[in-house]
Design an enzyme around this catalytic site. Structure first.
Site, PDB file in Angstrom:
ATOM      1  N   GLU A 195      71.842  19.033  45.117  1.00  0.00           N
ATOM      2  CA  GLU A 195      72.075  19.737  43.863  1.00  0.00           C
ATOM      3  C   GLU A 195      72.839  21.051  43.997  1.00  0.00           C
ATOM      4  O   GLU A 195      73.502  21.474  43.057  1.00  0.00           O
ATOM      5  CB  GLU A 195      70.726  20.013  43.176  1.00  0.00           C
ATOM      6  CG  GLU A 195      70.032  18.777  42.638  1.00  0.00           C
ATOM      7  CD  GLU A 195      70.789  18.140  41.480  1.00  0.00           C
ATOM      8  OE1 GLU A 195      71.344  18.880  40.636  1.00  0.00           O
ATOM      9  OE2 GLU A 195      70.846  16.892  41.427  1.00  0.00           O
ATOM     10  N   SER A 476      11.194  -1.859  20.069  1.00  0.00           N
ATOM     11  CA  SER A 476      10.136  -1.820  21.082  1.00  0.00           C
ATOM     12  C   SER A 476      10.441  -0.961  22.291  1.00  0.00           C
ATOM     13  O   SER A 476       9.561  -0.762  23.138  1.00  0.00           O
ATOM     14  CB  SER A 476       9.813  -3.247  21.553  1.00  0.00           C
ATOM     15  OG  SER A 476       9.269  -4.003  20.493  1.00  0.00           O
TER      16      SER A 476
END
Length: 817
Positions: A195, A476
């Protein structure tokens, strides 16, 4: 008469020298005015830009996401673990099998042996360094654990946790800050080679590079766009100007000014480090991938330090255009760009010709899924995390705060729970049954840590969290707490006590009469207390609950889990709407052996500097002796429920080795199916039902318990072993202690000091006092538990049918018990 002209109105003729002097003066004046205007604008504008540079790049005030992590995996010799579960845990934490297990984040698997190289991490208890260990798994357990660096056996090892979610701020930016020293050397030098080859020498802009770029662009007629920006200009463009906007002369001018100002303030090392943390490398929905470290995790599922040459080249190549060179969508373009970067590496002497060819031949190495950067892979669990942090952190305070939230989630338990919900509900779907949904919570019985949460069968979707928000009739599953209160009074009740399971009617405060029946429509006469709970007999439970008192039941629920219940008689049978999470908190008392353990999903919060801000994983207080003993007795009864009662299908499913304790629950008209069960390591509470409250036709054993069974068929968990501390075991026949070989004798646990009085066995079939004509209840055939201990409920008779033997002529000698 001739017209006379006024000479004063004629323009006066000037000579050439005069005209040239006026023009120069005007040009100078205009120049000075223009310069003043330019300077008058440029100086304040430059000062403004300079302020932005200092604020943005000098202080590095990025909005960092808050990351949420699962619990670290602690390995201990003897712990329950299998190969599939270990692989699930390693995959969740982005470990990879590279055949060596030397580099951090890798492992090697050969037969029973696993060699794992951990990365190290910051935990709530301090920093955990990287390590290389060897784990041998055999027989569903960790058989051996060694430190490979020291070549010696070790007592424990900790692997770094999986990242499970990310809490972003206003900007959906995924970013992980790194220092330049932590970046691979090839990435630093390779980026410059591709770059900005003159990065070390220029002062922010490269005039020769810009000229070359302009020449190439003009020569190609605009078909080839040659970039001339330096890394500093790219940083200025990305950090201050933003991306995705059309390039204009004004933006280019600003970019150049920014670059010059950045170079005037900061050295090359700082600029390069900032670039590494700011560069844009992709998009996941509205979430930006920022920085090399986040890019490595997103594209390769790896730590930046673990990238190979080809992957480094691809990451650098993508800087030019993450969308154009997206390796998942455009693999050919990505490969070409990667090879271009590799050629630049070779040109500048960073890699050899041999390395160049090897890297070109390598696959792209992209993960199938976009790494662990997803905002939230487990919405139900993260919802619980948010709720538990809400009391300490205002809404939005965590987002973008750069914190690390360390949770208690087990990736394997979560995966198995999700799979169990999806698979079981799909199998239960029929055309006649309404659409089913589910909610469940899995906890650790040792400390109350929440290991998994599923809020929907579509568990990956955000929405209504049934594990926490759904309040449904519990049925239950409330009964064990009625029996807990009774067994806490050993002078009145024991597991061997007789209860009357005949029709019962209760007059309510309103004057109405309530007559509950058993689910099978039958009455069972006199039954043992343990059997009444194991078989979930309503009539016997109501009688017991009315003696205990509904008010005490309501108080117990409030004490253990904060549940606010009305003290109505119907509470005894579960006329109460609660969430799976609330029921898990309630059952944690039983599963922990009588400890009050607040459930917690969060272990602690760590700031950006590694300092622990808050810890939530406090050590629970030891159980009080009375609570512990009563909890053990209920646990023994619920183990009996699994082997011989409503949960006996778990044994048929092959889970008998877990010695699990559990209780089914079903609401009226089978609208809600529940199961709460635990092993030596884990508790899971499951609800299955329909969002529209329609009947499903499912009982606790045929719905929720099927999900529970599917979880524990895969989840490694230690068998449940109930301590004998504070208990005495005695063989019982009728209402007396007796000899083990007495027909019909069963072995029961009692609170120490409260066993039944001993009476020798007179009830052999040849004994004239044995009532041979009394019929046995067909429903009370001996099951697994009775066969195991040599007794059977089918051999016992109603006490009313028994003829008591005459007293012996002299007291018999005491029998050893």
């Amino acid at each position: 008469m001739p017209r006379i002209e006024d000479d004063t109105r004629r323009p006066r003729r000037q000579n050439t020298g005069e005209r040239r002097g006026d023009w120069r003066r005007r040009l100078l004046t205009w120049g000075l005015v223009a310069a003043a205007l330019v300077l008058g604008f440029l100086i304040p504008y430059t000062i403004y830009l300079n302020h932005q540079v200092v604020e943005r790049f000098g202080q590095l005030q990025w909005q960092l996401p808050t990351r949420v992590y699962a619990r670290p995996l602690t390995l201990v010799p003897g712990m329950a673990l299998d190969a599939a579960t270990l692989k699930t845990e390693l995959d969740a934490a982005s470990y990879r099998d590279d055949g060596a297990g030397v580099r951090p984040g890798t492992y090697q698997h050969e037969g029973r042996r696993w060699r794992i190289a951990s990365r190290g991490f910051q935990d709530v208890g301090g920093k955990v360094g990287p390590s290389r260990i060897q784990v041998v798994i055999a027989g569903g357990k960790v058989a051996e654990l060694r430190d490979l660096a020291r070549d010696q056996a070790i007592r424990s090892a900790v692997l770094d946790p999986a990242r499970i979610a990310t809490l972003y701020g206003q900007k959906q930016e995924e970013r992980r800050l790194v220092q330049i020293d932590d970046v691979p050397e090839l990435l630093v030098t390779g980026l410059q080679a591709v770059e900005d080859r003159d990065f070390a020498d220029h002062h922010g802009i490269d005039l020769s590079g810009m000229a070359r770029a302009l020449f190439v662009t003009v020569k190609s007629g605009g078909e080839t766009l040659q970039g001339g920006s330096t890394l500093t200009q790219q940083l200025a463009r990305s950090g201050l100007l933003g991306i995705g906007q059309e390039q204009t002369a004004t933006r280019k001018f600003n970019e150049i000014l920014y670059a010059l100002l950045i170079e005037s303030h900061y050295d090359k090392r700082t600029i390069l480090e900032t670039y590494m943390n700011q560069v844009y490398l992709g998009q996941r929905g509205n979430q930006e991938i920022r920085g090399m470290a986040a890019g490595a995790e997103y594209w390769f599922g790896r730590d930046l330090r673990d990238l190979n040459t080809a992957q480094i080249a691809l990451l650098i190549g993508m800087v030019k255009g993450p969308s154009a060179y997206d390796p998942r969508r455009n693999p050919e373009a990505a490969t070409g760009r990667r090879n271009f970067a590799l050629e630049k590496f070779h040109e500048t002497g960073l890699i050899s010709a041999e390395e160049l060819e090897q890297a070109k031949a390598a696959p792209l190495g992209i993960t199938d899924a976009p790494g662990s950067t997803s905002a939230n892979r487990f919405p139900a669990y993260v919802d619980l995390v948010r709720r538990q942090l809400a009391r300490d952190y205002p809404a939005g305070a965590l987002q973008g705060a750069g914190l690390s939230v360390m949770t208690a989630m087990s990736p394997s338990a979560q995966a198995y729970a999700e799979g169990a919900v999806a698979g079981t509900l799909k199998a239960l779907d029929t055309e006649k049954r309404p659409p089913l949904q589910a909610g469940l919570v899995v906890t650790d019985v040792h400390d109350g840590a929440v290991r998994a949460v599923v809020g929907s069968r579509e568990f990956a979707r955000h929405g209504f969290n049934r594990a926490i928000e759904a309040r449904r009739p519990v049925g239950s599953v409330i009964k064990p707490f009625v029996y807990l209160l009774a067994l806490a009074q050993p002078g009145r009740w024991s597991l061997a006590s007789w209860l009357d399971d005949s029709p019962v009617t209760v007059t309510l405060d309103t004057g109405k009469r309530w007559t509950p029946g058993n689910s099978d429509g039958r009455s069972h006469g006199s039954v043992r207390l343990m059997d009444a709970l194991a078989h979930s007999y309503n009539q016997a439970t109501v009688r017991l609950g009315m003696e205990v008192g509904p008010e005490r039941v309501a108080d117990l629920l409030r004490t253990l889990s904060g549940v606010d219940a009305k003290a109505n008689p119907s509470l005894i049978l579960g006329a109460l709407d609660q969430s799976p999470y609330a029921m898990a908190q309630l059952y944690q008392f039983l599963a922990s052996g009588g400890e009050v353990q607040p459930l917690h999903a969060v272990r602690g919060v760590i700031d950006q500097d590694g300092k622990v801000v808050k810890r939530y994983d406090t050590t629970p207080a030891p159980a009080q002796e009375g609570d512990a003993i009563a909890a053990r007795l209920v646990t023994i009864a619920l183990q009996h429920a699994v082997t011989n009662g409503t949960g006996r299908r778990l044994v048929a499913d092959g889970l008998g080795h877990l010695n699990a304790a559990g209780k089914t629950g079903t609401s009226n008209d089978s609208r809600d199916s529940w199961f709460a069960g635990w092993t030596g390591d884990h508790l899971a509470v499951v609800w299955v039902g329909n969002d529209q409250n329609e009947p499903t036709g499912l009982y606790g054993a045929t719905g929720a318990m099927r999900v529970w069974s599917s979880i524990f068929a895969r989840l490694p968990s230690a068998p449940l072993q109930v301590s004998d501390d504070g208990l005495d075991w005695e063989w019982v026949e009728g209402s007396h202690g007796t000899d083990p070989d007495c027909p019909g004798a069963r072995r029961f646990a009692f609170v120490a000091g409260f066993t039944l009085p001993y009476q020798p066995c007179y009830r052999y079939e040849s004994d004239p006092y044995y009532d041979q004509g009394a019929p046995a209840d067909e429903a009370d055939e001996p099951g697994f538990w009775e066969r195991l201990f040599g007794g059977g409920r089918g051999r016992e008779l109603d006490p009313a049918r028994r003829v008591p033997p005459p007293p012996p002529a002299e007291p018999p000698p005491p029998s050893p018990r």
